[in-house]
Design a protein around this motif. Structure first.
Motif, mmCIF file in Angstrom:
data_model
loop_
_atom_site.group_PDB
_atom_site.id
_atom_site.type_symbol
_atom_site.label_atom_id
_atom_site.label_comp_id
_atom_site.label_asym_id
_atom_site.label_seq_id
_atom_site.Cartn_x
_atom_site.Cartn_y
_atom_site.Cartn_z
ATOM 1 N N PHE A 4 0.834 -1.195 0.000
ATOM 2 C CA PHE A 4 0.000 0.000 0.000
ATOM 3 C C PHE A 4 0.870 1.246 0.000
ATOM 4 N N GLN A 5 0.304 2.348 -0.500
ATOM 5 C CA GLN A 5 1.005 3.621 -0.503
ATOM 6 C C GLN A 5 0.852 4.266 0.865
ATOM 7 N N MET A 37 6.029 6.658 -1.210
ATOM 8 C CA MET A 37 6.462 5.576 -0.331
ATOM 9 C C MET A 37 5.424 4.472 -0.312
ATOM 10 N N PHE A 38 5.919 3.249 -0.385
ATOM 11 C CA PHE A 38 5.076 2.066 -0.309
ATOM 12 C C PHE A 38 5.545 1.208 0.850
ATOM 13 N N ALA A 39 4.611 0.477 1.414
ATOM 14 C CA ALA A 39 4.940 -0.474 2.476
ATOM 15 C C ALA A 39 4.345 -1.822 2.117
ATOM 16 N N LEU A 40 5.061 -2.860 2.455
ATOM 17 C CA LEU A 40 4.581 -4.223 2.267
ATOM 18 C C LEU A 40 4.216 -4.761 3.638
ATOM 19 N N CYS A 49 9.588 1.085 0.715
ATOM 20 C CA CYS A 49 10.318 1.512 -0.478
ATOM 21 C C CYS A 49 9.916 2.951 -0.781
ATOM 22 N N VAL A 50 10.904 3.815 -1.026
ATOM 23 C CA VAL A 50 10.641 5.194 -1.421
ATOM 24 C C VAL A 50 11.145 5.361 -2.856
ATOM 25 N N VAL A 51 10.256 5.876 -3.710
ATOM 26 C CA VAL A 51 10.548 6.016 -5.136
ATOM 27 C C VAL A 51 10.368 7.472 -5.536
ATOM 28 N N THR A 52 11.311 7.988 -6.330
ATOM 29 C CA THR A 52 11.192 9.345 -6.862
ATOM 30 C C THR A 52 11.174 9.278 -8.379
#
Length: 155
Positions: A4-5, A37-40, A49-52
């Motif tokens: 989820f975000q 940012m997403f979390a599992l 995980c942080v994505v740009t």
């Protein structure tokens, strides 16, 4: 298990986990607010995980962290595959920068990344203390990349 975000207002709640992926907090803060940012979650949150989006064709994993108690269960690989699918588009690449750590480089290569370029002295010039992995001081940032222009870009 679900991914989820994480809402902007809740990102800092995962500070301890984020620090496993990047151990200097001011470095994390430099990308945290501008990143997605997403979390599992598998019962509880066990990976983030942080994505740009650095450019239309440059998507970057800035932080990928799996709780030390649940590593080697495929959570990191699932997050990489999720990100690759979410940003899939012609001509785009997913990048990840890391130190010269055999285990970390092997992980990203197993996910479908290939070496792209190196930023000399990155860990010396940007961190206020020496960073060590596998008993070796990290000096250069190694960038890896994976094309995002095909369905199922990540294995």
């Amino acid at each position: 298990m679900d991914i989820f975000q994480v809402r902007q207002s809740e990102k800092r709640l995962y500070r301890e986990l984020l620090l496993q992926g990047d151990e200097q907090w001011n470095m994390v803060e430099a990308y945290l607010d501008r990143g997605t940012m997403f979390a599992l979650r598998d019962g509880e949150v066990c990976a983030v995980c942080v994505v740009t989006e650095e450019a239309h064709d440059w998507i970057e994993i800035k932080n990928l962290a799996v709780a030390s108690t649940v590593r080697r269960k495929g959570y990191g690989r699932r997050l990489v595959a999720f990100v690759a699918e979410r940003w899939r588009r012609p001509g785009a690449f997913l990048y990840a920068g890391t130190g010269e750590s055999r285990a970390t480089l092997s992980f990203y290569e197993a996910c479908g990344f290939r070496r792209s370029h190196t930023i000399p002295r990155f860990f010396i010039d940007h961190y206020d203390h020496p960073i060590f992995e596998e008993g070796k001081q990290l000096i250069d940032m190694v960038y890896l990349r994976m094309p995002l222009d095909a369905p199922g870009a990540a294995p």
